[in-house]
Design a protein around this motif. Structure first.
Motif, PDB file in Angstrom:
ATOM      1  N   LYS A1068       4.477 -13.692   9.461  1.00 59.37           N
ATOM      2  CA  LYS A1068       3.468 -12.660   9.215  1.00 59.37           C
ATOM      3  C   LYS A1068       4.097 -11.400   8.622  1.00 59.37           C
ATOM      4  O   LYS A1068       3.603 -10.834   7.633  1.00 59.37           O
ATOM      5  CB  LYS A1068       2.752 -12.323  10.526  1.00 59.37           C
ATOM      6  N   THR A1069       5.215 -10.977   9.215  1.00 61.59           N
ATOM      7  CA  THR A1069       5.874  -9.762   8.731  1.00 61.59           C
ATOM      8  C   THR A1069       6.402  -9.969   7.312  1.00 61.59           C
ATOM      9  O   THR A1069       6.246  -9.100   6.443  1.00 61.59           O
ATOM     10  CB  THR A1069       7.041  -9.383   9.664  1.00 61.59           C
ATOM     11  N   SER A1070       7.026 -11.114   7.080  1.00 67.87           N
ATOM     12  CA  SER A1070       7.571 -11.396   5.746  1.00 67.87           C
ATOM     13  C   SER A1070       6.474 -11.369   4.688  1.00 67.87           C
ATOM     14  O   SER A1070       6.624 -10.750   3.625  1.00 67.87           O
ATOM     15  CB  SER A1070       8.257 -12.768   5.737  1.00 67.87           C
ATOM     16  N   VAL A1071       5.371 -12.033   4.992  1.00 67.85           N
ATOM     17  CA  VAL A1071       4.281 -12.125   4.012  1.00 67.85           C
ATOM     18  C   VAL A1071       3.690 -10.746   3.748  1.00 67.85           C
ATOM     19  O   VAL A1071       3.456 -10.365   2.590  1.00 67.85           O
ATOM     20  CB  VAL A1071       3.188 -13.106   4.502  1.00 67.85           C
ATOM     21  N   SER A1072       3.465  -9.968   4.791  1.00 72.40           N
ATOM     22  CA  SER A1072       2.842  -8.647   4.602  1.00 72.40           C
ATOM     23  C   SER A1072       3.738  -7.737   3.767  1.00 72.40           C
ATOM     24  O   SER A1072       3.261  -7.005   2.892  1.00 72.40           O
ATOM     25  CB  SER A1072       2.534  -8.009   5.954  1.00 72.40           C
ATOM     26  N   ILE A1073       5.047  -7.782   4.038  1.00 74.35           N
ATOM     27  CA  ILE A1073       5.971  -6.934   3.279  1.00 74.35           C
ATOM     28  C   ILE A1073       6.019  -7.373   1.813  1.00 74.35           C
ATOM     29  O   ILE A1073       5.959  -6.547   0.892  1.00 74.35           O
ATOM     30  CB  ILE A1073       7.385  -6.989   3.908  1.00 74.35           C
ATOM     31  N   TYR A1108      -2.639 -17.507   5.529  1.00 74.30           N
ATOM     32  CA  TYR A1108      -2.345 -16.425   4.582  1.00 74.30           C
ATOM     33  C   TYR A1108      -2.724 -16.793   3.145  1.00 74.30           C
ATOM     34  O   TYR A1108      -2.440 -16.027   2.223  1.00 74.30           O
ATOM     35  CB  TYR A1108      -0.848 -16.079   4.621  1.00 74.30           C
ATOM     36  N   VAL A1109      -3.359 -17.942   2.984  1.00 75.30           N
ATOM     37  CA  VAL A1109      -3.661 -18.413   1.636  1.00 75.30           C
ATOM     38  C   VAL A1109      -4.630 -17.474   0.925  1.00 75.30           C
ATOM     39  O   VAL A1109      -4.421 -17.101  -0.237  1.00 75.30           O
ATOM     40  CB  VAL A1109      -4.230 -19.853   1.684  1.00 75.30           C
ATOM     41  N   GLU A1110      -5.702 -17.065   1.608  1.00 74.08           N
ATOM     42  CA  GLU A1110      -6.724 -16.251   0.943  1.00 74.08           C
ATOM     43  C   GLU A1110      -6.192 -14.915   0.444  1.00 74.08           C
ATOM     44  O   GLU A1110      -6.375 -14.581  -0.732  1.00 74.08           O
ATOM     45  CB  GLU A1110      -7.927 -16.035   1.870  1.00 74.08           C
ATOM     46  N   PRO A1111      -5.520 -14.116   1.294  1.00 67.05           N
ATOM     47  CA  PRO A1111      -5.006 -12.839   0.765  1.00 67.05           C
ATOM     48  C   PRO A1111      -3.962 -13.024  -0.338  1.00 67.05           C
ATOM     49  O   PRO A1111      -3.920 -12.248  -1.288  1.00 67.05           O
ATOM     50  CB  PRO A1111      -4.401 -12.153   1.994  1.00 67.05           C
ATOM     51  N   THR A1112      -3.125 -14.060  -0.187  1.00 67.39           N
ATOM     52  CA  THR A1112      -2.121 -14.310  -1.223  1.00 67.39           C
ATOM     53  C   THR A1112      -2.783 -14.678  -2.539  1.00 67.39           C
ATOM     54  O   THR A1112      -2.408 -14.175  -3.610  1.00 67.39           O
ATOM     55  CB  THR A1112      -1.170 -15.443  -0.778  1.00 67.39           C
ATOM     56  N   LEU A1113      -3.770 -15.549  -2.457  1.00 64.67           N
ATOM     57  CA  LEU A1113      -4.467 -15.980  -3.669  1.00 64.67           C
ATOM     58  C   LEU A1113      -5.210 -14.821  -4.316  1.00 64.67           C
ATOM     59  O   LEU A1113      -5.247 -14.686  -5.547  1.00 64.67           O
ATOM     60  CB  LEU A1113      -5.442 -17.102  -3.300  1.00 64.67           C
ATOM     61  N   SER A1114      -5.779 -13.969  -3.499  1.00 65.60           N
ATOM     62  CA  SER A1114      -6.475 -12.791  -4.019  1.00 65.60           C
ATOM     63  C   SER A1114      -5.507 -11.886  -4.779  1.00 65.60           C
ATOM     64  O   SER A1114      -5.813 -11.396  -5.868  1.00 65.60           O
ATOM     65  CB  SER A1114      -7.125 -12.024  -2.871  1.00 65.60           C
ATOM     66  N   LEU A1115      -4.323 -11.700  -4.208  1.00 66.15           N
ATOM     67  CA  LEU A1115      -3.328 -10.863  -4.877  1.00 66.15           C
ATOM     68  C   LEU A1115      -2.856 -11.505  -6.184  1.00 66.15           C
ATOM     69  O   LEU A1115      -2.711 -10.831  -7.207  1.00 66.15           O
ATOM     70  CB  LEU A1115      -2.126 -10.639  -3.952  1.00 66.15           C
ATOM     71  N   VAL A1116      -2.620 -12.814  -6.142  1.00 68.57           N
ATOM     72  CA  VAL A1116      -2.164 -13.522  -7.348  1.00 68.57           C
ATOM     73  C   VAL A1116      -3.178 -13.344  -8.475  1.00 68.57           C
ATOM     74  O   VAL A1116      -2.821 -13.047  -9.621  1.00 68.57           O
ATOM     75  CB  VAL A1116      -1.939 -15.016  -7.035  1.00 68.57           C
ATOM     76  N   LEU A1117      -4.470 -13.511  -8.153  1.00 62.69           N
ATOM     77  CA  LEU A1117      -5.505 -13.350  -9.171  1.00 62.69           C
ATOM     78  C   LEU A1117      -5.547 -11.920  -9.697  1.00 62.69           C
ATOM     79  O   LEU A1117      -5.664 -11.696 -10.911  1.00 62.69           O
ATOM     80  CB  LEU A1117      -6.875 -13.722  -8.600  1.00 62.69           C
ATOM     81  N   THR A1118      -5.444 -10.980  -8.802  1.00 59.85           N
ATOM     82  CA  THR A1118      -5.478  -9.576  -9.224  1.00 59.85           C
ATOM     83  C   THR A1118      -4.331  -9.270 -10.173  1.00 59.85           C
ATOM     84  O   THR A1118      -4.516  -8.620 -11.209  1.00 59.85           O
ATOM     85  CB  THR A1118      -5.400  -8.658  -7.986  1.00 59.85           C
ATOM     86  N   LEU A1119      -3.138  -9.728  -9.816  1.00 54.78           N
ATOM     87  CA  LEU A1119      -1.978  -9.466 -10.674  1.00 54.78           C
ATOM     88  C   LEU A1119      -2.086 -10.201 -12.001  1.00 54.78           C
ATOM     89  O   LEU A1119      -1.703  -9.673 -13.053  1.00 54.78           O
ATOM     90  CB  LEU A1119      -0.691  -9.860  -9.945  1.00 54.78           C
ATOM     91  N   LEU A1120      -2.589 -11.423 -11.966  1.00 56.65           N
ATOM     92  CA  LEU A1120      -2.753 -12.162 -13.221  1.00 56.65           C
ATOM     93  C   LEU A1120      -3.696 -11.429 -14.170  1.00 56.65           C
ATOM     94  O   LEU A1120      -3.542 -11.498 -15.398  1.00 56.65           O
ATOM     95  CB  LEU A1120      -3.293 -13.565 -12.939  1.00 56.65           C
ATOM     96  N   LEU A1121      -4.664 -10.739 -13.606  1.00 51.26           N
ATOM     97  CA  LEU A1121      -5.650 -10.036 -14.432  1.00 51.26           C
ATOM     98  C   LEU A1121      -5.200  -8.639 -14.845  1.00 51.26           C
ATOM     99  O   LEU A1121      -5.842  -8.010 -15.687  1.00 51.26           O
ATOM    100  CB  LEU A1121      -6.977  -9.921 -13.677  1.00 51.26           C
ATOM    101  N   THR A1122      -4.109  -8.142 -14.263  1.00 49.35           N
ATOM    102  CA  THR A1122      -3.709  -6.760 -14.549  1.00 49.35           C
ATOM    103  C   THR A1122      -2.305  -6.618 -15.133  1.00 49.35           C
ATOM    104  O   THR A1122      -2.068  -5.699 -15.911  1.00 49.35           O
ATOM    105  CB  THR A1122      -3.796  -5.909 -13.277  1.00 49.35           C
ATOM    106  N   VAL A1123      -1.371  -7.487 -14.766  1.00 47.20           N
ATOM    107  CA  VAL A1123       0.014  -7.326 -15.233  1.00 47.20           C
ATOM    108  C   VAL A1123       0.083  -7.598 -16.739  1.00 47.20           C
ATOM    109  O   VAL A1123      -0.446  -8.603 -17.215  1.00 47.20           O
ATOM    110  CB  VAL A1123       0.958  -8.294 -14.475  1.00 47.20           C
ATOM    111  N   PRO A1124       0.736  -6.739 -17.494  1.00 48.51           N
ATOM    112  CA  PRO A1124       0.839  -6.947 -18.949  1.00 48.51           C
ATOM    113  C   PRO A1124       1.534  -8.277 -19.270  1.00 48.51           C
ATOM    114  O   PRO A1124       2.473  -8.677 -18.562  1.00 48.51           O
ATOM    115  CB  PRO A1124       1.708  -5.768 -19.418  1.00 48.51           C
ATOM    116  N   PRO A1125       1.095  -8.955 -20.326  1.00 50.05           N
ATOM    117  CA  PRO A1125       1.694 -10.257 -20.670  1.00 50.05           C
ATOM    118  C   PRO A1125       3.174 -10.163 -21.009  1.00 50.05           C
ATOM    119  O   PRO A1125       3.896 -11.151 -20.899  1.00 50.05           O
ATOM    120  CB  PRO A1125       0.891 -10.702 -21.904  1.00 50.05           C
TER     121      PRO A1125
END
Length: 1649
Positions: A1068-1073, A1108-1125
């Protein structure tokens, strides 16, 4: 409710298109997944025009709106039920939602299943949705539901909008124009409104695409208004970060408008271009990239109409080619590449300036920039040499000459790191080092240049081109130091291999080999003239010889590679005396340079492996000349190299060499060692040669070495002093030269020992090991005395001493550590001193660090470059010492060792690096057996060494120490040992933790790996907790990039090596950090490392990560949509995270629950984004994710769009992408081969409509053969009428990567097993097309001329001539034969087809049945007629076929097609496929082997395709394979022939009772077998041919002895050969081969009699 065809009585429910109510007159509402209801009639729109109608065909399965929870994509509603039995939801799939192709009648066919919008999408509709849903309702659904958008949280809106844009992208092309126009105004408002909503990169790309598509489909009245809005946004002076996404979106829209509508917007383009160029000057890096990409699209859309702006674009873009941002450089290169299509000045007046700019752009570049800039440079140079015809016609263009173009390219290859003088000649006189990045980039540009011009151009201009590239490597600027010379040689070898090896067919390669031979001969004559010049007139002689060695190495290595790839097809090079290949190559064995002699020896090994019958004569010739030229140092060295190389190649020749040759080698080696002291001028060479030959002898294995082992043990014992007293006495006497010879002799003895231990493990008994340890212990004792010897006799002995240490470390690493346990202390002192550089003033680093780190860390280490097509030249840019500088002269013993996987030529690294590598490897072997006390001492010593060293030296020492520590920890894990008590752990932990904050990313990566492995070997929860807590604390407080990256990786490595159970309490701690660190948008490096670590944790935790799949997946999608190519490493890690999540959820992805539906949809959206990324690694990660999704939830992956995209990637220039595409196809073909092939063919149909030239591209083309081919490939037009199967066969000809070729074989095998019986004609045609190349090759040099068959009658001679003229009818056609391996594969396919038919239908093997079946279906004759003619079966004569016409007209039907034929390896595979088809038919239906049944089956079902109807083609293919030059293909052909005889021997001829259908093929069988009984045929082929003879005679097909005369005479000749060979001494192969041949002959006679 789960799927199935259920009917539920429920109230109406909401769908994405409105309310689904009961059908009129019914209270039933079709449930989701209801397959029982089908659309019975097309759906008509309000317009009467039929061309505007849309019909919904298939199942009407409208999925209910899933109102999701807050996780995943964030649509805050509770979902309804899923379709339980829905076969596949293309709209959900990221392989792209399904295409909506326009039918040729302009009537759009829209599958209801495919039209279903994406999950979770809410559109502004309030309509009834009955089975007769109108297209008007679909048009309403195009609009974004702004109410639903407003109700969800801000964080979830980007995903919502992106999914709507994805749906719109797929549905717009299928919608009716009128309906789109009605909603166009609102749609434009919504889309243009999104421009100002700060969309991320993927969103803006889709937004721009949709806007452009909307205007191209609907009205264009407001397009200029929208364009003006975009231009206003671009002109806005707001430079804040918040406004940047809006500007970038406007720029993207402008580019999309012009790309889609082109000249329709021509009037506005000057203002648009000026606006973009003005913004370019003040834009930051993201803006510069986006503007340049838009300019590229503007140029693409307008073509020549933009001529007025070409110079402005060029002037503004060229200065950015040296931009600090690598992404901008890539964008400029692509923009200028588009510009040069129309801008003539670029490859005329500006040609030299373009070259200068490209050279500057290559300085300090990364891999992506080198690929992009080299493509620009190579293409411009090719265009300058051969301009497009239209451009030449339009303007008076002065073409550059070939010499001018080559001189410009050479300037870049040889230029310095600073400054560039316009005059190439002046520049080359200036001193300074050559910039390696520029040289590597120009090397790639050479390949692009030749590839663009095509294979035919290369064939015509090869002599000039070869002379030019060989001159490069002889230039003093390219060979200023030894390492630079090796790098230049690698670059030139890469150019030759990538062009000659890929673009030319086998005939052209033989011609190229002749040219290379002539070049070598010319060089050697010049060298001989210098050597023989006793007058001293030639003052530059030494320099000429030094330069010639590099030319020789490149030419000989390419010649060897050519011959080895040609295999037996290369026999004309040996047989034709005018070429004199053997004489030329052996003459180089006397070259003054060792590098040239080794290259010649390697080339001879390649020739012997390709033509095994030459191996024994080569050995005899070299032994004879070695004895005759004993007084020449060069001869002793050169011919011993050649013999060692030939012995090393024996393992690649199945028939081996006679055992007596081993005795001959031992005798020669003994003589050399015995006479070494007789002549001081020859002492060194004879000593080295003797031990080298004995080391090579060991590769022959225990069966040979066993007889010589006592002698060898004696020699090894005598070469070392037997006691310390003798050693001291040695030191007191002798001079410098004596010590050099002594050290070289002892290094050679140790090398021979190492070879013995490695190749003869069966002989390593306890007694033998004990005897070996005597000289080895003496060597270890001697090591401590060497420094004093070097001090007394000079530093030049250091190299010889280092070679002794290298050989000692190598052999000790292979022996059990217990055998030298008593010497651990002394040995460890030597090892530690070696890699801590105690006695080494140079900062030499090991090359093993990347290999000892985990494969998954390649994104951090950059080691993924090892898996590109440019690996061999990109290696030289890696940071470790002498990386990529491997060469044979660094270690002559590598000439007989097995080639490392993935390398064409052995490339041992320089001695200094090799010794450190060997010490690190041995340290890892010894460390687990050392006491804890000594472990602690060494770890403390390592820390002290790091502390004392400073600057660059500290980095080098640390790299070596960490590599050694990793090697030790890996050894502990393999031995299941522990690290030791607390003080040892503490010392190790201190060493490792300190490096986690090191500025060097490679060291941080090594430290993280070491920490993980330490946790693995300690295995205590408290220790793991302490390490994890330390990193937690650091990450919470640290703000610098270095600490954050190092400690985030530490967490990932801990989880990787301890696993989910061992590290569960820290999860839990590793994933949150890590989730928090991944959101640090200010540092892409921190994001990369944290996401990589997160992927490691997801992988290792398994089911424990499920929460932890849902929060991780949410973050992955957010970054995919925002990080410059441009931050490609971040996207690569996001792709890895996505794949790890899919694996974690696993089979649950098939479920219908709310959470699972959300997760699955989010995964599909993530895949869609990564698939559309420009970086090849990101695309490969997307394919891998889709592959996993298909494994776990196949019905949710849309093959109709995934398969075509994979087919396009098969012709990608990136190896990783091709690997990923083939691996995915391999999996798909296992389950759904028919669908895969069908979807691939849809690409061919689309290509046929768009690119008429695409139909002329050969499916078996080994490479791009023309500029038009390049265009076709870039457009994805790579599938022809042969389908995906033909494309994969073609790939076998040009791919060299073993894993990729293996996957291609497997993919074709799965397709064949599933489809061959159903599509028999298609597969047989494929195999025949591949095998037909055998006949073409046979026309050049027939296998047997018939002259030694004087006893044969005239009618038998006719058979020979009939078959050797096969394929001669089309000499005007640029025909390049398939490679031999391809032909062998084709022959194998032939056998498989026959076996498949045997199990499919009896009619395949019954001519009467087959003919009846054909008569019943006169409209479908082509499926059952012989493949070589389009005539009906009825028109065949009573004797079934005319052999002469049938075989000589093969391939006449398509003379206009530029056909590049498959290579031999592909033909071998095709032959194997043939055999597999036969076996598959055998298990399918008995009618495949019964003509009467086949005819009946055809009458009952005209679509039946039965094997017996293709018998003539089977015989023809087996004949072509059996009479080829390639021994492998001959073997496969004979196997196919045997299978055919066995399966069809008893099939009766319906029209002639009492006869069988094989009777008419007697002449064919005899002609196919005759070449196998010639005098020079290898034993294994003779054995196989005898087996086929006995099968034929014993089959009962022909009972009359006169009719059996042909085959009977062949058996008689084989018996005569056996009897004549009893006392013969001219034996080519090992005795077992002769025995095998004799047994086969006797067995055949026994079966016959």
């Amino acid at each position: 409710m789960r799927g199935g065809s259920h009917i539920q009585r429920t109230p109406p429910f909401i769908t994405p298109f409105g309310v689904l109510r009961p059908l009129p007159g019914s209270s039933q509402v079709p449930a989701p997944g209801d397959r029982s209801l089908r659309m019975r009639q097309p759906i008509h729109t309000s317009r009467p025009d039929l061309s505007s109608h849309l019909s919904f065909r298939g199942r009407t399965q409208w999925e209910t709106c899933r109102r999701r929870g807050l996780g995943g994509c964030g649509l805050g509603y509770k979902p309804s039920s899923r379709w339980g039995d829905n076969p596949r939801n293309p709209a959900e799939a990221c392989g792209g939602a399904s295409h909506f192709p326009r039918a040729r009648s302009k009537r759009v066919i829209l599958d209801a299943e495919r039209a279903r919008p994406l999950p979770g999408m809410f559109y502004s509709v309030n309509l009834r949705c009955e089975l007769k849903t109108s297209v008007m309702e679909l048009a309403h659904s195009l609009l974004l539901n702004e109410e639903a958008l407003a109700q969800i949280t801000e964080a979830k809106r980007p995903v919502f909008i992106f999914e709507w844009l994805r749906f719109l992208d797929k549905v717009l092309v299928a919608a009716n124009k009128t309906d789109v126009k009605e909603k166009q105004k609102k749609l434009v408002e919504q889309l243009t409104g999104l421009i100002s909503s700060s969309p991320g990169p993927p969103t803006r790309k889709l937004l721009a695409k949709n806007l452009a598509a909307l205007y191209s489909i609907g009205d264009t009245f407001t397009v200029f208004q929208t364009l003006d809005k975009c231009n206003d946004i671009i002109r806005n002076k707001d430079d804040t970060a918040a406004y940047l996404p809006t500007k970038l979106a406007a720029v993207a829209c402008v580019g999309a408008f012009y790309e889609k509508m082109g000249r329709m917007l021509g009037s506005a383009f000057p203002e648009t271009v000026n606006n973009l160029l003005k913004s370019l000057k003040s834009a930051e890096s993201q803006g510069r990239s986006e503007i340049l990409m838009s300019l590229q699209k503007v140029l693409n859309g307008l073509g020549g109409a933009a001529a007025s702006s070409h110079r402005d674009i060029y002037k503004n873009a060229r200065s950015l080619l040296t931009d600090r941002s690598m992404a901008v450089r890539c964008a400029v290169a692509k923009c200028l590449l588009e510009l040069q299509n129309e801008a003539v000045f670029m490859w005329t007046a500006e040609l030299e300036n373009i070259a200068t700019l490209c050279f500057k752009a290559l300085e300090n570049s990364n891999y992506g920039v080198r690929v992009a800039v080299s493509k620009l440079l190579g293409t411009v140079m090719a265009t300058a040499l051969m301009p497009k015809q239209a451009t030449v016609m339009r303007q008076n263009v002065k073409r550059a000459t070939f010499d001018e173009v080559l001189e410009l390219m050479a300037t870049g290859f040889l230029r310095g790191g600073s400054g560039f003088l316009k005059s190439g000649g002046e520049m080359l006189k200036v001193g300074g080092s050559v910039n390696r990045e520029v040289r590597v980039g120009v090397t790639q540009a050479y390949v692009v240049f030749v590839t663009t011009l095509g294979g035919q151009w290369l064939e015509r201009s090869f002599a000039t081109f070869l002379s030019h590239v060989l001159d490069l490597v002889s230039h003093p600027r390219a060979t200023q130091t030894h390492v630079e010379a090796v790098y230049s040689r690698r670059c030139v070898s890469f150019i030759l291999r990538a062009t000659v090896g890929s673009l030319l067919g086998e005939k052209a390669q033989i011609a190229a080999a002749k040219e290379i031979c002539q070049a070598i001969g010319k060089q050697m004559k010049a060298v001989e003239a210098v050597v023989n010049d006793t007058s001293g007139e030639n003052k530059s002689g030494a320099a000429d010889i030094a330069a010639s060695q590099h030319v020789m190495v490149c030419a000989l290595q390419e010649l060897g590679s050519l011959v080895q790839s040609l295999n037996a097809t290369a026999s004309p090079l040996i047989q034709e005396a005018s070429i004199g290949l053997l004489e030329i190559v052996t003459s180089v064995l006397l070259h003054p340079s060792m590098a040239a002699r080794l290259a010649a020896a390697w080339c001879l090994r390649c020739v012997a492996v390709a033509l095994p019958f030459q191996l024994t004569p080569f050995l005899d010739r070299c032994a004879e000349r070695l004895n005759n030229l004993k007084t020449s140092p060069e001869a002793v060295s050169g011919y011993s190299f050649a013999m060692a190389a030939l012995l090393g190649g024996v393992h690649q020749c199945p028939l081996g060499i006679p055992h007596a040759k081993g005795k001959m080698v031992v005798s020669i080696a003994e003589d050399l060692l015995r006479t070494a002291a007789q002549n001081s001028r020859l002492s060194l060479q004879r000593t080295q040669a003797g031990w080298l030959l004995l080391g090579a002898l060991m590769t022959l294995g225990p069966s040979v070495v066993r007889y010589h082992l006592p002698k060898m043990l004696l020699l090894w014992r005598n070469v070392f002093p037997r006691s310390l007293k003798e050693l001291e006495a040695e030191k007191a006497r002798g001079d410098s030269f004596t010590w050099q010879v002594t050290l070289e002799g002892r290094a050679g003895a140790l090398c021979a020992m190492r070879s013995f231990v490695a190749h003869c493990p069966e002989l390593l008994t306890e007694d033998v090991i004990r005897k070996l340890m005597t000289p080895i212990e003496c060597a270890m004792t001697m090591m401590s005395h060497i420094p004093s010897v070097i001090k007394a006799h000079g530093a030049h002995l250091k190299a010889s001493a280092a070679m002794v240490r290298l050989r000692l470390y190598d052999i000790l690493a292979l022996l059990p550590p217990k055998t030298y346990e008593g010497s651990f202390n002394a040995l460890l002192r030597e090892l530690v001193a070696e890699f801590t550089l105690t006695d080494n003033s140079a900062n030499t680093t090991t090359s093993l660090l990347r290999s000892l780190c985990h494969y998954d860390d390649s994104v951090l280490l950059g080691s993924w470059l090892q898996e590109t097509d440019h690996k061999s030249i990109e290696d030289q840019l890696q940071p470790n010492s002498a990386s990529g500088s491997g060469a044979l002269e660094h270690d002559p013993s590598s000439i007989y060792l097995r080639i490392p996987a993935g390398e064409a030529v052995p490339g041992p690294l320089p001695l200094g690096v090799s010794v450190i590598d060997a010490s690190v490897a041995l340290f890892g072997v010894v460390f687990p057996h050392v006491s804890y006390k000594h472990r602690l001492q060494m770890l403390d010593h390592f820390a002290e060494c790091v502390k004392q060293a400073k600057g660059v030296r500290q980095q080098a020492v640390q790299l070596n120490i960490f590599t050694a520590v990793l090697s030790a920890l890996k050894g502990l894990a393999e031995n299941k040992s522990t690290l030791g008590p607390e003080e040892v752990r503490k010392s190790a932990l201190t060493l490792v933790m300190g490096a986690l904050d090191n500025p060097n990313p490679i060291l941080r990566c090594a430290a993280g790996e070491a920490l993980g492995r330490m946790a693995q070997v300690v295995g205590e929860a408290t220790f793991i907790a302490r390490m994890a807590q330390y990193s937690f604390d650091k990450l919470k407080s640290a703000r610098d990039v270095v600490s954050r990256t190092g400690h985030s990786l530490a967490l990932g490595c801990l989880h990787r090596y301890v696993g989910g159970i061992g590290s569960g309490q820290h999860l839990k701690t590793s994933v949150s950090i890590l989730l928090a660190l991944a959101q640090d948008g200010t540092s892409p490096e921190v994001q990369t490392w944290s996401l990589h670590s997160l992927a490691l944790i997801v992988d290792s935790s398994g089911p424990m990560y499920r929460g932890y799949v849902e929060p991780t997946l949410s973050l992955v999608l957010t970054l995919l949509l925002t990080v410059p190519p441009s931050h490609t490493e971040v996207h690569q890690c996001l792709g890895r995270c996505l794949g790890a999540i899919i694996t974690t959820v696993g089979p649950e992805l098939q479920g219908n629950g709310a959470t699972i539906s959300t997760i699955r949809s989010s995964c599909l959206v993530g895949c869609a984004i990564t698939q559309d990324h420009s970086d090849s690694l990101v695309q490969a990660a997307a394919i891998s994710c889709l592959q996993q999704l298909h494994m776990f939830a196949p019905r949710h992956v849309n093959l109709s769009s995934l398969v075509p995209s994979l087919c396009v990637h098969l012709c990608s220039s990136h190896l990783l992408l091709r690997r990923a595409a083939v691996a995915c196809l391999r999996q798909l073909a296992q389950r759904e081969a028919a669908e895969v092939c069908e979807y691939a063919m849809s690409l061919a149909k689309n290509a046929g409509d768009k690119e008429s030239s695409g139909s002329n591209v050969s499916p078996f083309a080994p490479g791009v053969s023309s500029r038009s081919d390049i265009h076709c490939r870039h457009q994805g037009v790579n599938i022809t009428e042969t389908g995906l199967e033909g494309l994969l066969f073609g790939m076998l000809d040009r791919e060299t990567d073993r894993k990729l070729c293996s996957d291609i074989h497997d993919t074709l095998g799965h397709m064949l097993s599933s489809l061959a019986v159903e599509k028999l004609s298609h597969w047989l045609m494929l195999c025949k097309d591949v095998l037909a190349a055998s006949s073409d090759m046979s026309t050049a040099t027939p296998l047997s001329s018939g002259k030694d068959e004087e006893s044969e009658k005239k009618d038998e001679m006719d058979d020979d001539t009939m078959f050797t003229t096969l394929g001669e009818e089309d000499k005007s056609k640029p025909f390049v034969a398939p490679r031999w391996a391809t032909r062998v594969f084709a022959a194998d396919c032939l056998c498989r087809i026959i076996h498949l038919c045997e199990n499919a239908d009896q009619a395949h093997f019954d001519l009467a049945m087959a003919r009846s079946a054909k008569l019943r279906n006169p409209t479908n004759m082509s499926t059952a007629t012989p493949l070589s003619s389009g005539k009906d079966e009825e028109s065949e004569k009573k004797d079934e076929m005319d052999d002469d016409t049938m075989f000589t007209t093969l391939g006449e039907e398509d003379k206009s097609k530029p056909f590049v034929a498959p290579r031999w390896a592909t033909r071998v595979f095709a032959a194997d496929c043939l055999c597999r088809i036969i076996h598959l038919c055998e298990n399918a239906d008995q009618a495949h082997f019964d003509l009467a049944m086949a005819r009946s089956a055809k009458l009952r079902n005209p679509t039946n395709d039965l094997l017996v109807l293709h018998l003539s083609d089977l015989i023809r293919m087996a004949f072509m394979a059996a009479t080829d030059h390639s021994n492998q293909l001959r073997m496969a052909g004979l196997q196919a022939l045997e299978d055919i005889i066995k399966k069809f021997a008893s099939v009766p001829e319906p029209e002639f009772p009492g006869h069988v259908i094989l009777e008419q093929y007697q002449a064919n069988v005899g002609a196919a077998l005759r070449p196998a009984f010639s005098q020079d045929t290898p034993s294994d082929i003779i054995a196989k041919a005898c087996q086929v003879c006995s099968t034929w005679i014993g089959s009962g097909v022909v009972s009359d002895l006169n009719d059996l005369r042909r085959v009977h005479n062949l058996l008689v000749s084989s018996l005569d050969k056996v009897q004549a060979g009893k006392g013969s001494s001219s034996q080519l192969y090992q005795e077992s081969a002769t025995t095998m041949e004799k047994l086969a002959v006797l067995k055949a006679w026994a079966e016959v009699t």
